[in-house]
Write an enzyme that holds these catalytic residues in place. Structure first.
Site, PDB file in Angstrom:
ATOM      1  N   HIS A 316       0.796  -1.224   0.000  1.00 36.52           N
ATOM      2  CA  HIS A 316       0.000   0.000   0.000  1.00 36.52           C
ATOM      3  C   HIS A 316       0.829   1.273   0.000  1.00 36.52           C
ATOM      4  O   HIS A 316       0.288   2.384  -0.090  1.00 36.52           O
ATOM      5  CB  HIS A 316      -0.921  -0.023   1.236  1.00 36.52           C
ATOM      6  CG  HIS A 316      -2.128   0.815   1.108  1.00 36.52           C
ATOM      7  ND1 HIS A 316      -2.398   1.866   1.952  1.00 36.52           N
ATOM      8  CD2 HIS A 316      -3.159   0.784   0.225  1.00 36.52           C
ATOM      9  CE1 HIS A 316      -3.549   2.428   1.613  1.00 36.52           C
ATOM     10  NE2 HIS A 316      -4.026   1.800   0.567  1.00 36.52           N
ATOM     11  N   HIS A 545      -8.780  10.848  -0.086  1.00 32.71           N
ATOM     12  CA  HIS A 545      -8.019   9.608  -0.116  1.00 32.71           C
ATOM     13  C   HIS A 545      -6.755   9.786   0.721  1.00 32.71           C
ATOM     14  O   HIS A 545      -6.001   8.838   0.938  1.00 32.71           O
ATOM     15  CB  HIS A 545      -7.658   9.223  -1.554  1.00 32.71           C
ATOM     16  CG  HIS A 545      -7.085   7.844  -1.673  1.00 32.71           C
ATOM     17  ND1 HIS A 545      -5.732   7.611  -1.837  1.00 32.71           N
ATOM     18  CD2 HIS A 545      -7.668   6.626  -1.626  1.00 32.71           C
ATOM     19  CE1 HIS A 545      -5.510   6.306  -1.902  1.00 32.71           C
ATOM     20  NE2 HIS A 545      -6.662   5.693  -1.771  1.00 32.71           N
TER      21      HIS A 545
END
Length: 640
Positions: A316, A545
């Site tokens: 990630h 985000h």
């Protein structure tokens, strides 16, 4: 008796005429992974380890060399694979047999899969041979060109005597190998099309260096919002194309570490910057058919999928290493994936480092360290991949000066960790040393955790969320030993109503993957939820985000720290602690930067007042606005 004399006796005993090699001037600080270097020079600390290895189990790495264990394991792998040294007491035939055993057991177990070992053959040639390509090899790419070198030889095909001759010549000035660009320079290729024809927001080129200088001392940027024209002119707004702006220097190569990558979009950015032929390495975590054969279609692009041991873990991290032709580099720590949606109407953040100049020739790898130990932390993170394809970038980091970097790298990597160098224990350790919240007011400074996704926390908040997680993120200097009232936790995560008002209506929730099924098991979470409000940055309708963490003073006028990261509020990202042995179990790769006031502005707190010229700009409005009665968090099921 020195190892050099041992080698002499051993050669005489075996009646094998071998030249006694000169000892590497770097000693046990040698960072080289070039087989030619390891063949040409003696490394007593490595040879001693091999001398004392009985052929089974782990290599006996001395305690004082444990901090560089990963590097030593890579060097040992090359020595054993290429049979560059015969341990004392072994005949050549015994050594050959031991090599076969060790390659299939000890080294393979330490360094990863057989696939990784096979790929490591690329590390045989010099770093320049592996990374750069001759100008004459030019192929079409996105209506531009790319430099490639299909005739680059692997270490198995290089004539040994020729290689030794080249190494003897280069040994006169070994540190110049990586900096010599005369024979492998790949030129800028001006695009034949205008970026404005394809990209919705294109800011004037040639100005990023000045914008970056003006962002000091924070160097924090937020991405421009396509449908919020106010953000286009903000001094701390940025587009991807600006990251590649020519005013920052001419790019030589770059490393993109990310989760989701759209190769068409990413390569278009490089094309419009004039870098369509420059070497690009990509590590990605989301399987994508377009990425599988990308390297075959674009010879200058090396794309590598990072597999995970568990489906709950993700690769990630969002990080960039930008290497320039003058030997300098910059590091970017971001929250954005590399595809169009993340760079249009979503709030994203990134830290864009100042230029890290090359160190003087003869400098040691640990020279040029910052007060925050950023260089060491970055190398630790890169070494965790155990990927030979990163060797050039690792060496580039070692060769650059990070002394002026004023942030701490906070990363996560899969596995069980017993040191406080990863995940939430890393955060807790740093705050325990440097966070200046007054002990008597500790419970009055709330932790504001803002994320784009929420995890599964269990039936009660104290099982993790207000337990180990809150405990680590609210540590302070001079913390009292007695139990005290914990600080309040405020989770900023968009409500359904917030998403409905976004620039993209319900599609704005596409970056918010929290599920209804998970929320049904932890409805108690509503008590901690706060809305996404960002009118002060003109991002009220740009769904976040971004992921960020801070502690606010009771009047919301000051912040004790600011953490910008790829890590959401989840166990996979920050870790769970084993109550038995204290190990922190992490499942995902993550990366972020922790900003502490004493290192940034030499004060105890960050000012947040807009009138203060030295203020920290948060991405959202403060104080946070709590969910109203009847509000519910956005869940991805609304898009089904």
């Amino acid at each position: 008796m020195s190892n050099a004399y041992k080698r002499t006796e051993n050669m005489q005993d075996n009646n094998t005429p071998k030249r006694v090699r000169r000892e590497c001037s770097y000693g046990d600080k040698c960072y080289r992974l070039n087989p030619a270097h390891l063949r040409e020079y003696s490394h007593p600390h490595l040879e001693s380890i091999l001398d004392n290895h009985n052929g089974d189990g782990d290599y006996p790495i001395p305690k004082d060399l444990q901090p560089q264990r990963q590097l030593i394991m890579e060097q040992l792998q090359i020595i054993v694979d290429k049979q560059l040294y015969t341990p004392v007491g072994k005949t050549q035939s015994q050594e050959s047999e031991a090599n076969s055993t060790e390659k299939d057991s000890g080294i393979k177990r330490k360094m990863g899969s057989s696939k990784d070992l096979t790929q490591s053959s690329s590390s045989s040639s010099t770093i320049e041979d592996r990374l750069c390509v001759p100008q004459k090899q030019v192929d079409s790419i996105s209506d531009g060109h790319s430099c490639s070198n299909p005739e680059t030889k692997t270490r198995e095909t290089i004539d040994e005597e020729s290689l030794k001759g080249k190494q003897r010549e280069k040994s006169k000035s070994p540190d110049k190998q990586i900096q010599n660009k005369d024979t492998d320079y790949c030129p800028i290729i001006p695009p034949t099309r205008r970026a404005e024809q394809f990209l919705k927001v294109v800011l004037p080129s040639g100005r990023m260096a000045a914008k970056h200088a003006a962002s000091a001392p924070y160097h924090i940027f937020y991405t421009t919002i396509t449908d919020s024209r106010e953000t286009h002119a903000q001094p701390n707004s940025i587009t991807f194309l600006e990251i590649l702006d020519s005013s920052l220097g001419e790019l030589k190569c770059s490393l993109q570490i990310n989760f989701m990558v759209d190769p068409g979009w990413l390569l278009a950015q490089y094309y419009f910057a004039g870098y369509s032929g420059k070497k690009l390495t990509i590590l990605y975590g989301d399987e994508c058919a377009d990425m599988v054969n990308l390297s075959k279609k674009k010879p200058n692009v090396d794309a590598r999928y990072v597999s995970m041991a568990t489906p709950f873990g993700k690769h990630h991290t969002k990080m960039m290493l930008l290497c320039y032709e003058d030997g300098s580099l910059r590091v970017v720590i971001s929250t954005a994936n590399l595809y169009i949606d993340d760079w249009e109407n979503r709030t994203q953040g990134l830290w864009f480092s100042p230029r890290c100049a090359p160190l003087p020739e003869g400098s040691m790898p640990h020279d040029g360290e910052s007060p925050t130990m950023f260089k060491r932390s970055l190398l630790r993170y890169l070494h965790h991949y155990q990927m030979p394809h990163l060797a050039y970038y690792v060496d580039s980091v070692k060769r650059c000066d990070f002394a002026h970097i004023n942030v701490f790298l906070v990363a996560s990597a899969p596995g069980s960790h017993f040191d406080a160098q990863w995940g939430m224990t890393r955060v807790g350790s740093l705050l325990r040393q440097h966070c200046c919240v007054p002990p008597q007011e500790n419970s009055k400074w709330p932790l504001v955790a803002q994320a784009s996704s929420l995890g599964s926390y269990g039936k009660e908040p104290k099982l993790w969320l207000t337990g180990d997680f809150l405990h680590n993120f609210t540590k302070i200097k001079d913390q009292p030993q007695m139990l005290s009232t914990p600080a309040e936790l405020k989770l900023i995560y968009p409500s359904l109503e917030n998403v409905k008002m976004s620039h993209d209506d319900l599609l704005g929730g596409g970056c918010l993957p929290y599920s209804a099924e998970v929320h049904s098991r932890q409805t108690w979470l509503n008590d901690y939820l706060y809305q996404w409000r960002a009118a002060s940055t003109s991002r009220d309708r740009a769904m976040p985000h971004i992921k960020s963490y801070t502690r606010l003073s009771p009047d919301s006028a000051r912040a004790a720290f600011f953490l910008l990261t790829s890590a959401n509020v989840s166990k996979a990202a920050w870790g769970t602690q084993n109550k038995g042995n204290g190990a922190l179990r992490l499942m995902s790769y993550e990366a972020g930067v922790l900003l502490l006031p004493r290192f940034i502005i030499n004060e105890d707190y960050f000012p947040l007042d807009p009138k203060n010229p030295n203020r920290l700009v948060l991405p959202y409005d403060v104080p946070p606005t709590k969910y109203t009665a009847g509000m519910s968090p956005w869940v991805s099921d609304y898009l089904m």
